[in-house]
Scaffold this active site. Structure first.
Site, PDB file in Angstrom:
ATOM      1  N   ASP A   1      10.926  29.749 -12.633  1.00  0.00           N
ATOM      2  CA  ASP A   1       9.730  28.978 -12.299  1.00  0.00           C
ATOM      3  C   ASP A   1       8.642  29.217 -13.335  1.00  0.00           C
ATOM      4  O   ASP A   1       8.214  30.356 -13.561  1.00  0.00           O
ATOM      5  CB  ASP A   1       9.211  29.372 -10.909  1.00  0.00           C
ATOM      6  CG  ASP A   1      10.147  28.937  -9.792  1.00  0.00           C
ATOM      7  OD1 ASP A   1      10.478  27.745  -9.749  1.00  0.00           O
ATOM      8  OD2 ASP A   1      10.544  29.790  -8.986  1.00  0.00           O
TER       9      ASP A   1
ATOM     10  N   ASP B   1      12.901  34.258 -16.788  1.00  0.00           N
ATOM     11  CA  ASP B   1      12.362  33.803 -15.515  1.00  0.00           C
ATOM     12  C   ASP B   1      12.623  32.300 -15.413  1.00  0.00           C
ATOM     13  O   ASP B   1      12.870  31.623 -16.423  1.00  0.00           O
ATOM     14  CB  ASP B   1      10.867  34.109 -15.454  1.00  0.00           C
ATOM     15  CG  ASP B   1      10.266  33.764 -14.099  1.00  0.00           C
ATOM     16  OD1 ASP B   1      10.890  34.075 -13.074  1.00  0.00           O
ATOM     17  OD2 ASP B   1       9.168  33.165 -14.083  1.00  0.00           O
TER      18      ASP B   1
END
Length: 343
Positions: A29, A27
């Site tokens: 963010d 991922d």
């Protein structure tokens, strides 16, 4: 043993995770960066994992930017990446739409450039108005400056009976100044206005996992994320292992209380966890040990005894809490035990 097999406690690994798995599905963010700036230790850790032969793929529910823009940003931060290394929920939702509409169909795009580029990649034509004869509505994160009129445009089209798709439903998104409303909050606005339900593509749902597998060809992947309800649940749904890093939105209390689908295989502070083995959590009756810590249940509370690395204490607490909860959510009071840890 991985959480896909028992879900009772975080797993150990004698090997560094970058050696035990061929591909990290990362991922962005809250894991690699926040508010556009690299998270501490991220750049060096990813460079070391890549130098050791691990393939790095960046899998994000943020549909705002194109893979080209994301790759350029990562490279500027010191994490060399190609657009082909980036998989977005915009790409996943575009494939979902293209599977249901004829080539060249018009689609009302409520979102940013990343969504429009992904739709064109699938042979669809993004349009801006409900009056442009769209065949469907697709909604993705459009950034903090998206106007209220865009939600109204989506509502007009959906109320005419058009199918509605959403890139993802993350309610929040981490930034440099804190936690901000995400695409899920915007989806809720349209849901309230229309009473409709969108088809959703992003993590933790199967369309995103399918998109990731198609684009990476990973054989032994590990999902690396900061969110229990997207990254970790997506790994659970896909039957792959996961590493939760504590650099984003999930805190220790949420982790201890996690139901089975939100329990990661491994837990670490940040991306340095890719470069090390993971300590084993062992059971001795109703007590769970990790490092110098022992966690158990006393009455209606989790208790923690011992000393050492605070992260080992958290791993032991997770094991005790998850075992007590079984297939449910741990309702035991962990406040005092967690207060003694300096994570």
């Amino acid at each position: 043993m991985s959480h896909q097999q028992d879900g009772v406690r975080p797993s150990g690994s004698a090997m560094a995770l970058s050696e035990a798995y061929d591909t990290a599905l990362l991922d962005l963010d809250g894991v690699v960066y926040a508010g556009g700036e690299a998270i501490v230790h991220a750049v060096d850790s990813l460079a070391a994992a890549r130098a050791g032969g691990m393939h790095l793929a960046y899998v994000t529910n943020n549909a705002l930017r194109t893979p080209d823009a994301v790759a350029e940003h990562l490279t500027e931060l010191g994490v060399p990446a190609e657009p082909s290394d980036v998989i977005t929920s915009a790409q996943a939702v575009a494939r979902l739409v293209a599977d249901q509409l004829p080539p060249g169909a018009r689609v009302l795009a409520i979102g940013g450039e990343g969504l429009r580029v992904a739709l064109r990649e699938r042979g669809l034509e993004p349009v801006e108005s409900a009056d442009d004869d769209p065949a469907a509505v697709v909604q993705g994160y459009g950034g903090p400056d998206m106007t209220w009129g865009r939600f109204a445009e989506a509502s007009f089209a959906i109320r005419r009976g058009l199918p509605w798709f959403a890139s993802n439903t993350d309610l929040t998104i981490p930034g440099a100044r804190g936690i901000a409303p995400g695409n899920g909050a915007a989806v809720e606005v349209v849901r309230i206005a229309t009473g409709a339900e969108p088809q959703v593509a992003g993590k933790p749902l199967p369309p995103m996992h399918r998109e990731t597998v198609l684009r990476t060809g990973a054989k032994r992947p590990i999902v690396v994320g900061d969110r229990l309800d997207t990254d970790i649940e997506g790994a659970f749904n896909g039957g792959v292992d996961s590493l939760l890093v504590l650099t984003g939105v999930t805190d220790a209390a949420q982790l201890v209380a996690a139901p089975p689908e939100h329990r990661p295989t491994y837990v670490d502070r940040d991306l340095r966890g890719l470069l090390t083995g993971q300590p084993e959590v062992t059971a001795d009756g109703d007590a769970y040990r990790c490092g110098g810590w022992t966690a158990s249940v006393r009455g209606d509370a989790l208790v923690l005894d011992g000393a050492g690395d605070a992260l080992d204490g958290l791993r032991a607490l997770c094991a005790a809490g998850w075992a007590s909860a079984g297939a449910g959510v741990c309702g035991l009071d962990a406040g005092k035990a967690l207060a003694g840890l300096q994570l």
